[in-house]
Scaffold this motif. Structure first.
Motif, PDB file in Angstrom:
ATOM      1  N   MET A   1     -24.562 -55.874 -41.265  1.00 35.14           N
ATOM      2  CA  MET A   1     -24.563 -55.448 -42.657  1.00 35.14           C
ATOM      3  C   MET A   1     -25.823 -54.645 -42.967  1.00 35.14           C
ATOM      4  N   ALA A   2     -26.974 -55.104 -42.453  1.00 32.49           N
ATOM      5  CA  ALA A   2     -28.231 -54.407 -42.701  1.00 32.49           C
ATOM      6  C   ALA A   2     -28.228 -53.024 -42.055  1.00 32.49           C
ATOM      7  N   ALA A   3     -27.596 -52.919 -40.871  1.00 26.82           N
ATOM      8  CA  ALA A   3     -27.528 -51.636 -40.161  1.00 26.82           C
ATOM      9  C   ALA A   3     -26.388 -50.762 -40.665  1.00 26.82           C
TER      10      ALA A   3
ATOM     11  N   GLY B   1     -16.736 -54.043 -48.367  1.00 30.02           N
ATOM     12  CA  GLY B   1     -15.287 -53.886 -48.323  1.00 30.02           C
ATOM     13  C   GLY B   1     -14.714 -53.824 -46.932  1.00 30.02           C
ATOM     14  N   THR B   2     -15.599 -53.726 -45.923  1.00 34.89           N
ATOM     15  CA  THR B   2     -15.136 -53.650 -44.534  1.00 34.89           C
ATOM     16  C   THR B   2     -14.636 -55.012 -44.070  1.00 34.89           C
TER      17      THR B   2
ATOM     18  N   LEU C   1     -21.891 -63.498 -49.155  1.00 38.72           N
ATOM     19  CA  LEU C   1     -22.043 -62.258 -48.390  1.00 38.72           C
ATOM     20  C   LEU C   1     -20.695 -61.702 -47.935  1.00 38.72           C
ATOM     21  N   VAL C   2     -19.734 -62.573 -47.711  1.00 38.39           N
ATOM     22  CA  VAL C   2     -18.386 -62.134 -47.340  1.00 38.39           C
ATOM     23  C   VAL C   2     -17.369 -62.853 -48.227  1.00 38.39           C
ATOM     24  N   VAL C   3     -16.159 -62.320 -48.234  1.00 41.16           N
ATOM     25  CA  VAL C   3     -15.079 -62.891 -49.031  1.00 41.16           C
ATOM     26  C   VAL C   3     -13.902 -63.184 -48.112  1.00 41.16           C
TER      27      VAL C   3
ATOM     28  N   VAL D   1     -16.557 -57.927 -46.026  1.00 40.60           N
ATOM     29  CA  VAL D   1     -17.920 -57.848 -46.544  1.00 40.60           C
ATOM     30  C   VAL D   1     -17.853 -57.713 -48.051  1.00 40.60           C
ATOM     31  N   ASN D   2     -18.651 -58.489 -48.739  1.00 42.77           N
ATOM     32  CA  ASN D   2     -18.643 -58.477 -50.200  1.00 42.77           C
ATOM     33  C   ASN D   2     -19.219 -57.173 -50.720  1.00 42.77           C
ATOM     34  N   GLY D   3     -19.071 -56.940 -52.029  1.00 40.39           N
ATOM     35  CA  GLY D   3     -19.547 -55.724 -52.667  1.00 40.39           C
ATOM     36  C   GLY D   3     -21.044 -55.554 -52.525  1.00 40.39           C
TER      37      GLY D   3
END
Length: 468
Positions: A19-21, A27-28, A59-61, A70-72
């Motif tokens: 996520m950081a990279a 939304g992925t 952090l995720v849904v 991945v969350n907004g």
């Protein structure tokens, strides 16, 4: 992937890194648990648990039948706003804010607690494990209004060692020692009342009394206790409702109340409406118990409070309050009205820790370490012309006077710029007469940088004083 932490933590770290990279954009869809398990060489159950924990963190849904996404976007951290505000006014809460907001690299000789490695870690961990195996109600239910019967019985026995006769029914457990004082203030004070405090005294007393909109009047504190003559004058001039002080080891001076001063003090207040609150938070640090006003008074006009944040854990919040029976009823109602039920889980953990076979030996070791550090730090400070007002018989505090011309607030700010938090004297003084004093916590002075930074700050302060 770095192999740090448990397998579950490794999976979580891998996803966070993606996520950081920006490999995983908002939304992925994350790789399925089976795909991720194959990629990382983990079991499916490990990845499922890692994903669920990431979902719990927001952090995720999880989308039923579709996988994990991945969350907004999350607002980025304002890095410049992290950490303590270096320009904050040196007020009664300055030390607390600077100590609590600092990171682990900051040295904190001004804080009021032991280093983590000095705490009874093994006992707390044993208590947590035992608590986790206990009945469900111990993990989920509210505590009774008075609090854990077992802990109150233990406290009654412990208080008897200091000469205080109290029944478990006269003890009420609270979330902390601070909450105990707050409840007493709510119970006995109204805006505009006068409260006597030691000068100097624990800085949070000032902040708490200000919040209750009462007038605080300071009485100079000597190595034997409050100045009795000045106490008598304040009693006559202000007709105070409360006097808040420390039992046992005084904060910040480290002094101990003498039997003679205790006797004279209680004689003075006979016939008045004054109620005395004794904060006994440092009882387990004493080598020999000093006199308690509550013991001489029999809890007729003295209320004693305490907590376990200094000896067991500041994270497991639990305090107590001992008072005469008719006051306990009203205080319980007030506690229920303001916080409903206290933390049963914390109370049970504290009970298990205090009754652990290793607690007594642990505190013996802590007292020995404090005594050794007390002498060492006092000697080290004297080399910088910082002179202790007295060397206490027990406890963690040294109340010290800086070299002539040095302003403690300015020195504290200079040290803070180099990552060292000090406790300047006027944070403790109602009369603001301790501008050249600093309180040092000897358990937090192991790092030589404390003295190197202090030396530079004092040299700067001396040069500025000579230039004026």
């Amino acid at each position: 992937m770095a192999r740090n932490g448990t397998l579950i933590q490794q999976v979580m770290a891998h996803v966070r890194a993606g996520m950081a990279a920006r490999s995983y954009l908002p939304g992925t869809r994350l790789p399925s648990v089976r795909q991720q398990a194959g990629l990382l060489g983990m079991s499916v159950s490990t990845v499922v648990e890692a994903y669920e924990r990431l979902a719990a963190e927001g952090l995720v849904v999880a989308r039923p039948g579709a996988g994990f996404y991945v969350n907004g976007p999350v607002a980025p951290l304002a890095l410049l706003k992290l950490g303590p505000k270096l320009d904050r006014v040196v007020d009664p809460l300055w030390v607390s804010r600077q100590s609590l907001e600092s990171d682990h690299a900051t040295l904190r000789p001004g804080c009021g607690w032991l280093p983590p490695e000095w705490m009874f870690e093994e006992g707390v961990r044993r208590a947590l494990r035992a608590q986790a195996r206990g009945p469900l109600a111990e993990l989920t239910e509210y505590a009774s209004p008075l609090g854990s019967p077992g802990l109150r019985q233990l406290l009654a026995r412990r208080m008897a060692a200091t000469g205080i006769e109290v029944s478990p029914e006269q003890l009420m457990l609270t979330e902390s020692g601070t909450q105990a004082i707050d409840l007493v203030c709510r119970f006995l004070l109204k805006p505009g009342d006068t409260v006597l405090v030691d000068d100097p005294c624990y800085f949070n007393f000032h902040a708490l009394l200000k919040a209750h909109q009462v007038q605080a009047v300071g009485v100079p504190y000597t190595p034997q206790g409050p100045d009795v003559q000045l106490f008598a004058k304040a009693l006559q001039a202000h007709q105070p409702r409360l006097y808040i002080t420390n039992a046992g080891i005084h904060n910040p001076t480290g002094a101990a109340l003498s039997p003679l001063v205790a006797h004279r003090l209680l004689k003075l207040v006979e016939g008045s409406d004054l109620v005395i609150v004794e904060d006994d938070i440092f009882a387990d640090f004493e080598n020999q118990h000093a006199p308690r006003l509550a013991a001489f008074d029999g809890l007729a006009r003295v209320i004693q409070i305490g907590s376990f944040s200094k000896t067991v854990s500041a994270s497991v919040r639990c305090g107590y309050l001992a008072a005469r029976p008719d006051w306990i009823e009203g205080l319980v109602d007030l506690k229920l009205a303001t916080t409903f039920g206290a933390g049963r889980l914390a109370q049970d953990i504290i009970l298990k820790t205090l009754t652990d076979s290793g607690y007594r030996k642990h505190m013996d070791l802590v007292r020995q370490r404090l005594a050794k550090n007390m002498d060492k730090v006092a000697q080290r400070l004297r080399k910088l012309r910082v002179e202790p007002a007295l060397v206490p018989q027990a406890g963690m505090f040294l109340w010290c006077r800086l070299p002539q011309g040095a302003d403690a607030a300015a020195v504290a700010r200079a040290c803070l710029q180099e990552g060292v938090v000090l406790a300047p004297g006027n944070s403790f003084s109602q009369s603001q007469s301790a501008g050249d004093y600093v309180r040092f916590n000897v358990s937090q002075c192991a790092d030589e940088r404390v003295f190197a930074v202090l030396d530079r700050a004092l040299r700067q302060a001396t040069a500025e004083a000579q230039g004026r």
